[in-house]
Design a protein around this motif. Structure first.
Motif, PDB file in Angstrom:
ATOM      1  N   GLU A  59       0.876  -1.114   0.092  1.00  0.00           N
ATOM      2  CA  GLU A  59       0.082   0.046  -0.086  1.00  0.00           C
ATOM      3  C   GLU A  59       0.873   0.975  -0.014  1.00  0.00           C
ATOM      4  N   ASP A 125      -4.425  -9.696   5.809  1.00  0.00           N
ATOM      5  CA  ASP A 125      -4.762  -8.995   4.508  1.00  0.00           C
ATOM      6  C   ASP A 125      -4.977 -10.245   3.347  1.00  0.00           C
ATOM      7  N   LEU A 127      -4.823 -10.006   0.027  1.00  0.00           N
ATOM      8  CA  LEU A 127      -3.742 -10.482  -0.847  1.00  0.00           C
ATOM      9  C   LEU A 127      -2.419 -11.176  -0.463  1.00  0.00           C
ATOM     10  N   ASN A 167      -5.506  -7.910 -10.555  1.00  0.00           N
ATOM     11  CA  ASN A 167      -6.182  -6.665 -10.336  1.00  0.00           C
ATOM     12  C   ASN A 167      -5.657  -6.370  -8.969  1.00  0.00           C
ATOM     13  N   VAL A 168      -4.181  -6.234  -8.832  1.00  0.00           N
ATOM     14  CA  VAL A 168      -3.463  -5.874  -7.369  1.00  0.00           C
ATOM     15  C   VAL A 168      -3.614  -4.642  -7.132  1.00  0.00           C
ATOM     16  N   GLU A 170      -5.843  -2.411  -8.281  1.00  0.00           N
ATOM     17  CA  GLU A 170      -7.106  -2.150  -7.957  1.00  0.00           C
ATOM     18  C   GLU A 170      -7.522  -2.484  -6.297  1.00  0.00           C
ATOM     19  N   ARG A 171      -7.141  -3.693  -6.296  1.00  0.00           N
ATOM     20  CA  ARG A 171      -7.467  -4.323  -4.811  1.00  0.00           C
ATOM     21  C   ARG A 171      -6.564  -3.398  -3.916  1.00  0.00           C
ATOM     22  N   LYS A 174      -8.526  -0.124  -3.192  1.00  0.00           N
ATOM     23  CA  LYS A 174      -9.792  -0.332  -2.418  1.00  0.00           C
ATOM     24  C   LYS A 174      -9.291  -0.282  -0.731  1.00  0.00           C
ATOM     25  N   ASN A 175      -8.198  -0.911  -0.514  1.00  0.00           N
ATOM     26  CA  ASN A 175      -7.786  -1.078   0.703  1.00  0.00           C
ATOM     27  C   ASN A 175      -7.570   0.137   1.282  1.00  0.00           C
TER      28      ASN A 175
END
Length: 293
Positions: A59, A125, A127, A167-168, A170-171, A174-175
């Motif tokens: 992130e 998490d 992912l 879609n890492v 994008e995900r 969103k986090n």
């Protein structure tokens, strides 16, 4: 006889009172400790380290790469995808979930050693848990370089395409939306619409940028093994993801030159040598080796 009884009764009362006083004092001390702990938690929250705003390495790297107003990464950045997968491996290592196999008597190099699952306990998490599940269930184990490629989908083997984490970006965005750092918008780019995630909480990003800047300026220690492991990993992985320059853009020319000179000092280190030093995280240096080979 009455006198003796009265003295005995008085002694019992004094002992009882003493016990009550001790209990009350203990309870008061306990309450003070709880208050101190609560104040400590509030101070941590003020510093931005509360659970809601505590960011993973992935992130943080994405946040450094996102344009504040536009809410997307540079279209010319082709490094961030693999960089984020490297962040996942390092994050799992820092959380004690994975490690490198022992080097053995033949002293295998970092890139020849396999990634081993140390614990399959959930990380909290999604992912990271997906990546950890792949690592745990894969036999024989794969190397760091292989995992970066597999998780990115960069493989010619159709039987291994299921390892790709899709879609890492994008995900992760969103986090960050859920943590109140970004927001979600739709933008029209002539031929298509795209979901973007502009910055909504500038304080958190400023704090992140300042952390990166301070680590190579005011808080520079000239020894990677005395640096905080997460900060060191953040600098090296942000560089591998081609987003580190964004953290130094606000600096004055002299500060920028000093910061970049010190970053190059870190980049010139030999991962094989650094990984053998005490308290080193071998898997982190393996990821660095994979990006600098």
């Amino acid at each position: 006889m009455t006198s003796i009884t009265q003295r005995t009764s008085g002694l019992v009362q004094r002992r009882t009172e003493a016990i009550r006083s001790a209990a009350a004092e203990k309870e008061r001390d306990s309450g003070e400790e709880e208050d101190e702990a609560r104040r400590g938690e509030e101070e941590e929250d003020d510093k931005g380290d509360s659970k809601e705003t505590r960011l993973t390495l992935m992130e943080e790297v994405l946040l450094l790469g996102l344009k504040d107003r536009e809410g997307y990464t540079s279209f010319w950045n082709d490094c961030i995808s693999s960089g984020l997968r490297g962040c996942m491996l390092v994050e799992l290592a820092l959380k004690g979930r994975v490690h490198l196999e022992p080097c053995g008597a033949r002293r295998k190099g970092l890139l020849a050693r396999k990634v081993i699952c140390k614990s399959d306990a959930p990380t909290g998490d999604v992912l990271l848990d997906e990546a950890l599940k792949h690592i745990k269930e894969t036999q024989p184990p794969e190397s760091v370089q292989s995992w970066i490629e597999l998780l990115s989908g960069e493989t010619w083997n159709p039987l291994k395409l299921h390892y790709q984490l899709r879609n890492v970006r994008e995900r992760l965005a969103k986090n960050l939306v859920e943590k109140g750092v970004l927001t979600t918008e739709k933008q029209n780019f002539l031929l298509f619409d795209m979901t973007t995630h502009p910055l909504t909480n500038g304080t958190i990003k400023q704090r992140l940028v300042k952390k990166v800047q301070d680590s190579v300026l005011e808080k520079w220690v000239n020894d990677p093994h005395r640096m905080d492991k997460r900060v060191l990993a953040l600098i090296l992985l942000a560089h591998s993801s081609d987003v580190l320059e964004n953290a130094f853009a606000p600096l004055q020319d002299e500060q920028y030159d000093v910061a970049m000179k010190r970053v190059h000092t870190l980049l010139e280190l030999e991962p094989e040598k650094e990984s053998t030093k005490s308290n080193a995280n071998e898997l982190m240096w393996a990821v660095v080796a994979a990006f600098t080979k």
